[in-house]
Design a protein around this motif. Sequence first.
Motif, PDB file in Angstrom:
ATOM      1  N   HIS A   1     -55.969 -67.616  -1.951  1.00 55.02           N
ATOM      2  CA  HIS A   1     -54.852 -66.750  -1.536  1.00 55.02           C
ATOM      3  C   HIS A   1     -54.231 -66.062  -2.745  1.00 55.02           C
ATOM      4  O   HIS A   1     -54.134 -66.636  -3.824  1.00 55.02           O
ATOM      5  CB  HIS A   1     -53.776 -67.593  -0.846  1.00 55.02           C
ATOM      6  CG  HIS A   1     -52.462 -66.874  -0.728  1.00 55.02           C
ATOM      7  ND1 HIS A   1     -52.139 -66.104   0.376  1.00 55.02           N
ATOM      8  CD2 HIS A   1     -51.409 -66.777  -1.584  1.00 55.02           C
ATOM      9  CE1 HIS A   1     -50.937 -65.584   0.199  1.00 55.02           C
ATOM     10  NE2 HIS A   1     -50.468 -65.982  -0.986  1.00 55.02           N
TER      11      HIS A   1
ATOM     12  N   CYS B   1     -50.599 -63.358  -3.226  1.00 53.13           N
ATOM     13  CA  CYS B   1     -49.578 -62.506  -2.611  1.00 53.13           C
ATOM     14  C   CYS B   1     -49.779 -61.044  -3.022  1.00 53.13           C
ATOM     15  O   CYS B   1     -49.124 -60.158  -2.475  1.00 53.13           O
ATOM     16  CB  CYS B   1     -48.180 -62.984  -2.998  1.00 53.13           C
ATOM     17  SG  CYS B   1     -47.777 -64.635  -2.364  1.00 53.13           S
TER      18      CYS B   1
ATOM     19  N   CYS C   1     -46.871 -71.532  -2.588  1.00 50.57           N
ATOM     20  CA  CYS C   1     -47.827 -70.637  -3.226  1.00 50.57           C
ATOM     21  C   CYS C   1     -47.569 -70.627  -4.729  1.00 50.57           C
ATOM     22  O   CYS C   1     -46.443 -70.493  -5.174  1.00 50.57           O
ATOM     23  CB  CYS C   1     -47.684 -69.222  -2.670  1.00 50.57           C
ATOM     24  SG  CYS C   1     -48.900 -68.095  -3.401  1.00 50.57           S
TER      25      CYS C   1
ATOM     26  N   CYS D   1     -49.631 -68.501  -6.714  1.00 50.84           N
ATOM     27  CA  CYS D   1     -50.652 -67.503  -7.063  1.00 50.84           C
ATOM     28  C   CYS D   1     -50.353 -66.813  -8.387  1.00 50.84           C
ATOM     29  O   CYS D   1     -51.249 -66.236  -8.998  1.00 50.84           O
ATOM     30  CB  CYS D   1     -50.802 -66.484  -5.936  1.00 50.84           C
ATOM     31  SG  CYS D   1     -49.431 -65.316  -5.783  1.00 50.84           S
TER      32      CYS D   1
ATOM     33  N   CYS E   1     -45.121 -62.748  -5.864  1.00 48.05           N
ATOM     34  CA  CYS E   1     -45.350 -64.004  -5.114  1.00 48.05           C
ATOM     35  C   CYS E   1     -44.152 -64.315  -4.219  1.00 48.05           C
ATOM     36  O   CYS E   1     -43.000 -64.302  -4.670  1.00 48.05           O
ATOM     37  CB  CYS E   1     -45.591 -65.157  -6.077  1.00 48.05           C
ATOM     38  SG  CYS E   1     -45.951 -66.709  -5.208  1.00 48.05           S
ATOM     39  N   ARG E   2     -44.455 -64.634  -2.953  1.00 48.29           N
ATOM     40  CA  ARG E   2     -43.400 -64.975  -1.995  1.00 48.29           C
ATOM     41  C   ARG E   2     -42.978 -66.436  -2.114  1.00 48.29           C
ATOM     42  O   ARG E   2     -42.001 -66.864  -1.506  1.00 48.29           O
ATOM     43  CB  ARG E   2     -43.876 -64.700  -0.564  1.00 48.29           C
ATOM     44  CG  ARG E   2     -44.244 -63.250  -0.299  1.00 48.29           C
ATOM     45  CD  ARG E   2     -44.515 -62.981   1.170  1.00 48.29           C
ATOM     46  NE  ARG E   2     -45.648 -63.725   1.695  1.00 48.29           N
ATOM     47  CZ  ARG E   2     -46.920 -63.372   1.528  1.00 48.29           C
ATOM     48  NH1 ARG E   2     -47.231 -62.297   0.838  1.00 48.29           N
ATOM     49  NH2 ARG E   2     -47.893 -64.098   2.048  1.00 48.29           N
TER      50      ARG E   2
HETATM   51 ZN    ZN Z   1     -47.989 -66.147  -4.113  1.00 47.35          ZN
END
Ligand code: ZN
Length: 184
Positions: A88, A90, A130, A132, A137-138
């Motif tokens: 994954h 974002c 997350c 990432c 990034c959320r």
């Molecule tokens: Zn992220």
Amino acid sequence: MTTARLHSWLSPECEIRTSLAGSGVFARHAFPPHTCVAVWGGVVRTEDELQALASRDEKFSSHAICVGDGFYLTWDPSGVDATELFNHSCSPNLGVKGQIVVVTRRAIQPGEELTFDYDTTETTPQPWPCRCGSPACRGTIDGKGWDDPAFLRANRGYLAWHIEERARRAGHLPDDASDEGAPC
Ligand SMILES: [Zn+2]
């Protein structure tokens, strides 16, 4: 965990690499934008079937691809499918067309990891953090992208069909989006 192409198609220009962070899919060569790099396949499971499988092997939960409300693609007992190893991001460089076609969203350089945004397919009620590393990034992958107008705008044209349908029912997308680049 064995990986192979079982039911799917992965471009031969891609390869699986492993690192401390786990396995991922990487570009061996450059890709232009709008190139199909994978077509997901597998065994279709219902939510209940997936939960039963995941209770015995967590990989069935972490690697399943959501292809409809309550429907998932998983591999057969012989191993995890290589196309289920996209990580994954974002700020992904891949997107989904329909439910099973995976395309590049921009030009890809050799050696880049290929990623898609799990919230463009996922509706899981169980969020997970997350990491990432993207400036955008959320912080959480929560399966609620369909209910977030900013997310929908950022990923327009790369949302799985069932995500678009949820967004439409929630009033976030027009009833007929056929002239706005909706996925086929
Ligand atoms: Zn992220």
